[in-house]
Design a protein around this motif. Sequence first.
Motif, PDB file in Angstrom:
ATOM      1  N   ILE A 124      -6.460   9.622   3.764  1.00 45.21           N
ATOM      2  CA  ILE A 124      -7.634  10.277   3.167  1.00 45.21           C
ATOM      3  C   ILE A 124      -8.910   9.719   3.807  1.00 45.21           C
ATOM      4  O   ILE A 124      -9.820  10.463   4.156  1.00 45.21           O
ATOM      5  N   GLU A 125      -8.930   8.414   4.024  1.00 43.61           N
ATOM      6  CA  GLU A 125     -10.102   7.792   4.638  1.00 43.61           C
ATOM      7  C   GLU A 125     -10.243   8.239   6.098  1.00 43.61           C
ATOM      8  O   GLU A 125     -11.352   8.541   6.564  1.00 43.61           O
ATOM      9  N   GLN A 126      -9.133   8.291   6.810  1.00 42.85           N
ATOM     10  CA  GLN A 126      -9.171   8.757   8.205  1.00 42.85           C
ATOM     11  C   GLN A 126      -9.705  10.181   8.296  1.00 42.85           C
ATOM     12  O   GLN A 126     -10.436  10.529   9.220  1.00 42.85           O
ATOM     13  N   ALA A 127      -9.297  11.014   7.345  1.00 46.57           N
ATOM     14  CA  ALA A 127      -9.725  12.421   7.367  1.00 46.57           C
ATOM     15  C   ALA A 127     -11.149  12.588   6.846  1.00 46.57           C
ATOM     16  O   ALA A 127     -11.727  13.671   6.962  1.00 46.57           O
ATOM     17  N   GLY A 128     -11.702  11.522   6.271  1.00 44.98           N
ATOM     18  CA  GLY A 128     -13.085  11.583   5.781  1.00 44.98           C
ATOM     19  C   GLY A 128     -13.253  12.469   4.566  1.00 44.98           C
ATOM     20  O   GLY A 128     -14.287  13.127   4.406  1.00 44.98           O
ATOM     21  N   ILE A 129     -12.224  12.490   3.686  1.00 45.86           N
ATOM     22  CA  ILE A 129     -12.284  13.431   2.565  1.00 45.86           C
ATOM     23  C   ILE A 129     -12.202  12.739   1.199  1.00 45.86           C
ATOM     24  O   ILE A 129     -11.933  13.391   0.188  1.00 45.86           O
ATOM     25  N   GLY A 130     -12.412  11.426   1.165  1.00 41.73           N
ATOM     26  CA  GLY A 130     -12.393  10.712  -0.114  1.00 41.73           C
ATOM     27  C   GLY A 130     -13.501  11.194  -1.034  1.00 41.73           C
ATOM     28  O   GLY A 130     -14.515  11.726  -0.569  1.00 41.73           O
ATOM     29  N   GLN A 131     -13.308  10.999  -2.328  1.00 37.89           N
ATOM     30  CA  GLN A 131     -14.245  11.548  -3.316  1.00 37.89           C
ATOM     31  C   GLN A 131     -15.068  10.458  -3.994  1.00 37.89           C
ATOM     32  O   GLN A 131     -15.701  10.715  -5.017  1.00 37.89           O
ATOM     33  N   THR A 132     -15.031   9.247  -3.449  1.00 36.78           N
ATOM     34  CA  THR A 132     -15.822   8.157  -4.029  1.00 36.78           C
ATOM     35  C   THR A 132     -16.781   7.636  -2.961  1.00 36.78           C
ATOM     36  O   THR A 132     -16.511   7.779  -1.761  1.00 36.78           O
ATOM     37  N   PRO A 133     -17.887   7.015  -3.379  1.00 35.96           N
ATOM     38  CA  PRO A 133     -18.937   6.688  -2.405  1.00 35.96           C
ATOM     39  C   PRO A 133     -18.633   5.482  -1.523  1.00 35.96           C
ATOM     40  O   PRO A 133     -19.166   5.384  -0.419  1.00 35.96           O
ATOM     41  N   ASP A 134     -17.804   4.546  -1.988  1.00 31.56           N
ATOM     42  CA  ASP A 134     -17.648   3.284  -1.258  1.00 31.56           C
ATOM     43  C   ASP A 134     -16.160   3.016  -1.030  1.00 31.56           C
ATOM     44  O   ASP A 134     -15.442   2.561  -1.923  1.00 31.56           O
ATOM     45  N   ALA A 135     -15.705   3.303   0.188  1.00 27.31           N
ATOM     46  CA  ALA A 135     -14.270   3.234   0.474  1.00 27.31           C
ATOM     47  C   ALA A 135     -13.718   1.818   0.292  1.00 27.31           C
ATOM     48  O   ALA A 135     -12.582   1.638  -0.164  1.00 27.31           O
ATOM     49  N   ASP A 136     -14.514   0.804   0.643  1.00 28.83           N
ATOM     50  CA  ASP A 136     -14.058  -0.584   0.465  1.00 28.83           C
ATOM     51  C   ASP A 136     -13.811  -0.886  -1.011  1.00 28.83           C
ATOM     52  O   ASP A 136     -12.769  -1.434  -1.385  1.00 28.83           O
ATOM     53  N   ALA A 137     -14.785  -0.518  -1.838  1.00 26.08           N
ATOM     54  CA  ALA A 137     -14.656  -0.783  -3.273  1.00 26.08           C
ATOM     55  C   ALA A 137     -13.490   0.006  -3.864  1.00 26.08           C
ATOM     56  O   ALA A 137     -12.744  -0.496  -4.714  1.00 26.08           O
ATOM     57  N   THR A 138     -13.333   1.240  -3.412  1.00 23.29           N
ATOM     58  CA  THR A 138     -12.243   2.074  -3.923  1.00 23.29           C
ATOM     59  C   THR A 138     -10.889   1.476  -3.563  1.00 23.29           C
ATOM     60  O   THR A 138      -9.953   1.481  -4.365  1.00 23.29           O
ATOM     61  N   PHE A 139     -10.797   0.943  -2.355  1.00 18.34           N
ATOM     62  CA  PHE A 139      -9.530   0.329  -1.939  1.00 18.34           C
ATOM     63  C   PHE A 139      -9.210  -0.865  -2.836  1.00 18.34           C
ATOM     64  O   PHE A 139      -8.073  -1.023  -3.295  1.00 18.34           O
ATOM     65  N   GLU A 140     -10.207  -1.681  -3.122  1.00 13.59           N
ATOM     66  CA  GLU A 140      -9.981  -2.842  -3.999  1.00 13.59           C
ATOM     67  C   GLU A 140      -9.600  -2.393  -5.410  1.00 13.59           C
ATOM     68  O   GLU A 140      -8.735  -2.997  -6.046  1.00 13.59           O
ATOM     69  N   HIS A 141     -10.240  -1.337  -5.867  1.00 12.06           N
ATOM     70  CA  HIS A 141      -9.875  -0.813  -7.188  1.00 12.06           C
ATOM     71  C   HIS A 141      -8.427  -0.333  -7.189  1.00 12.06           C
ATOM     72  O   HIS A 141      -7.678  -0.546  -8.154  1.00 12.06           O
ATOM     73  N   MET A 142      -8.039   0.302  -6.114  1.00 10.99           N
ATOM     74  CA  MET A 142      -6.650   0.784  -6.024  1.00 10.99           C
ATOM     75  C   MET A 142      -5.676  -0.386  -6.077  1.00 10.99           C
ATOM     76  O   MET A 142      -4.633  -0.313  -6.733  1.00 10.99           O
ATOM     77  N   LEU A 143      -6.020  -1.471  -5.399  1.00  8.02           N
ATOM     78  CA  LEU A 143      -5.133  -2.645  -5.419  1.00  8.02           C
ATOM     79  C   LEU A 143      -5.020  -3.204  -6.843  1.00  8.02           C
ATOM     80  O   LEU A 143      -3.915  -3.556  -7.284  1.00  8.02           O
ATOM     81  N   ASP A 144      -6.140  -3.269  -7.570  1.00 10.82           N
ATOM     82  CA  ASP A 144      -6.085  -3.686  -8.985  1.00 10.82           C
ATOM     83  C   ASP A 144      -5.078  -2.820  -9.736  1.00 10.82           C
ATOM     84  O   ASP A 144      -4.212  -3.315 -10.460  1.00 10.82           O
ATOM     85  N   CYS A 145      -5.254  -1.515  -9.561  1.00  5.66           N
ATOM     86  CA  CYS A 145      -4.450  -0.545 -10.308  1.00  5.66           C
ATOM     87  C   CYS A 145      -2.971  -0.685  -9.945  1.00  5.66           C
ATOM     88  O   CYS A 145      -2.096  -0.679 -10.818  1.00  5.66           O
ATOM     89  N   LEU A 146      -2.678  -0.829  -8.669  1.00  5.53           N
ATOM     90  CA  LEU A 146      -1.281  -0.932  -8.227  1.00  5.53           C
ATOM     91  C   LEU A 146      -0.634  -2.212  -8.760  1.00  5.53           C
ATOM     92  O   LEU A 146       0.512  -2.192  -9.219  1.00  5.53           O
ATOM     93  N   ILE A 147      -1.376  -3.304  -8.688  1.00  8.90           N
ATOM     94  CA  ILE A 147      -0.800  -4.575  -9.153  1.00  8.90           C
ATOM     95  C   ILE A 147      -0.577  -4.522 -10.661  1.00  8.90           C
ATOM     96  O   ILE A 147       0.462  -4.953 -11.159  1.00  8.90           O
ATOM     97  N   GLN A 148      -1.529  -3.932 -11.377  1.00  4.43           N
ATOM     98  CA  GLN A 148      -1.328  -3.717 -12.822  1.00  4.43           C
ATOM     99  C   GLN A 148      -0.077  -2.869 -13.057  1.00  4.43           C
ATOM    100  O   GLN A 148       0.753  -3.191 -13.906  1.00  4.43           O
ATOM    101  N   GLY A 149       0.034  -1.797 -12.313  1.00  3.96           N
ATOM    102  CA  GLY A 149       1.140  -0.871 -12.535  1.00  3.96           C
ATOM    103  C   GLY A 149       2.483  -1.479 -12.198  1.00  3.96           C
ATOM    104  O   GLY A 149       3.472  -1.280 -12.900  1.00  3.96           O
ATOM    105  N   VAL A 150       2.519  -2.240 -11.126  1.00  4.18           N
ATOM    106  CA  VAL A 150       3.771  -2.838 -10.664  1.00  4.18           C
ATOM    107  C   VAL A 150       4.232  -3.962 -11.600  1.00  4.18           C
ATOM    108  O   VAL A 150       5.421  -4.133 -11.835  1.00  4.18           O
ATOM    109  N   THR A 151       3.272  -4.680 -12.150  1.00  2.00           N
ATOM    110  CA  THR A 151       3.645  -5.829 -12.981  1.00  2.00           C
ATOM    111  C   THR A 151       3.784  -5.474 -14.459  1.00  2.00           C
ATOM    112  O   THR A 151       4.398  -6.219 -15.210  1.00  2.00           O
ATOM    113  N   ALA A 152       3.228  -4.313 -14.855  1.00  2.00           N
ATOM    114  CA  ALA A 152       3.240  -3.987 -16.289  1.00  2.00           C
ATOM    115  C   ALA A 152       4.536  -3.327 -16.722  1.00  2.00           C
ATOM    116  O   ALA A 152       4.827  -3.246 -17.896  1.00  2.00           O
ATOM    117  N   SER A 153       5.312  -2.852 -15.744  1.00  2.00           N
ATOM    118  CA  SER A 153       6.470  -2.019 -16.130  1.00  2.00           C
ATOM    119  C   SER A 153       7.606  -2.849 -16.706  1.00  2.00           C
ATOM    120  O   SER A 153       7.674  -4.036 -16.517  1.00  2.00           O
TER     121      SER A 153
END
Lengths: 197, 197
Positions: free
Chosen positions: B168-197
């Motif tokens: 999505i970042e390569q294609a330049g079509i992300g829907q959030t303003p700051d790709a770095d921050a979004t990536f870090e948010h995604m990592l939070d979410c993934l780690i929460q999801g992986v460890t909460a199950s």
Amino acid sequence: MSTPPTRRRTASHEVSAALLRAAETVLDRDGSDGVTVRAVAEAAEVSPTSVYNRFRSKDGLTVALAVRTLARLGEIVDVPAGPEPRERLRQSCRNYRDFALRHPARYALIFGTGSPLEDQSSEAAESGRAVFTVLKGLIGDVAPELDDGELPEAAQTVWAALHGSVTIEQAGIGQTPDADATFEHMLDCLIQGVTAS
Amino acid sequence: MSTPPTRRRTASHEVSAALLRAAETVLDRDGSDGVTVRAVAEAAEVSPTSVYNRFRSKDGLTVALAVRTLARLGEIVDVPAGPEPRERLRQSCRNYRDFALRHPARYALIFGTGSPLEDQSSEAAESGRAVFTVLKGLIGDVAPELDDGELPEAAQTVWAALHGSVTIEQAGIGQTPDADATFEHMLDCLIQGVTAS
């Protein structure tokens, strides 16, 4: 001269719709690169001039096809309210996956390299934002505690996972034995991640 | 005739390595479609026969480039043990993203449509499994409660999100303003999801 204006507009709209359907047929058959004014004219059995008059160029065709594809994607992910919010989000994600797997060329057109959505000012980008808004709404219902800054981030994460999942599946390179089960597991993980933060 | 066998093998290996470096230059410049026996021969300033003798065909070149690319990706995601497991996983994911953004053509070769990894019996697929094993190890350290059935599912989810995010970042079509921050948010979410199950 005697045709009422409304009828003339309808007729013109119908011609555009027919050309767009022909363009979609070409897209499904030959991929994005195949969608040229000439190929669409051939498929619609009209002159290239007719296509040119309505869509101007290959780029014009691409944008119109992207708008059409995103409108359809928006419809199918906008699962009617009714089911419990998590189940509604899950069903929406399943519909997204089904759409991508059934229409790989249309999917690649809207979200692959060279997507017309990259141009934020294009009509296609507006259609893309509309689909994203649907996704934000679904996630907002699942995680009402997310604020206005967090919700787009959560939606972008869910979209990234969906996009990665379906493109990995399209390429046939997944590392787990059962793609259906893996998709459901991913939805568990995403919902946990989105609601746990 | 007087050259010792070990030395001859080294020399042959060096020629192959030089050809592969030339192939990578062509890949970075022209994308996967540009990697032909002729183009690589030109870039390496050797005869097409030299390339053909070592790689047989465009497919042979593609597999060799995929193996090389996956070996490099495997190295950079295999962050040395030391940091806290979650931070180690995060750094690995950041390295994955950096690699994809720095080398879009190499990345598309290994994980895009037409990837040689689709053929499960190819050497490239084996290299792909090796990278996936690294990811499983990192996630297993973060979520030791996952059993042998759950761990690959969790790793596939993390990979899907990474893959979706970077494409999505390569294609330049992300829907959030700051790709770095979004990536870090995604990592939070993934780690929460992986460890909460």
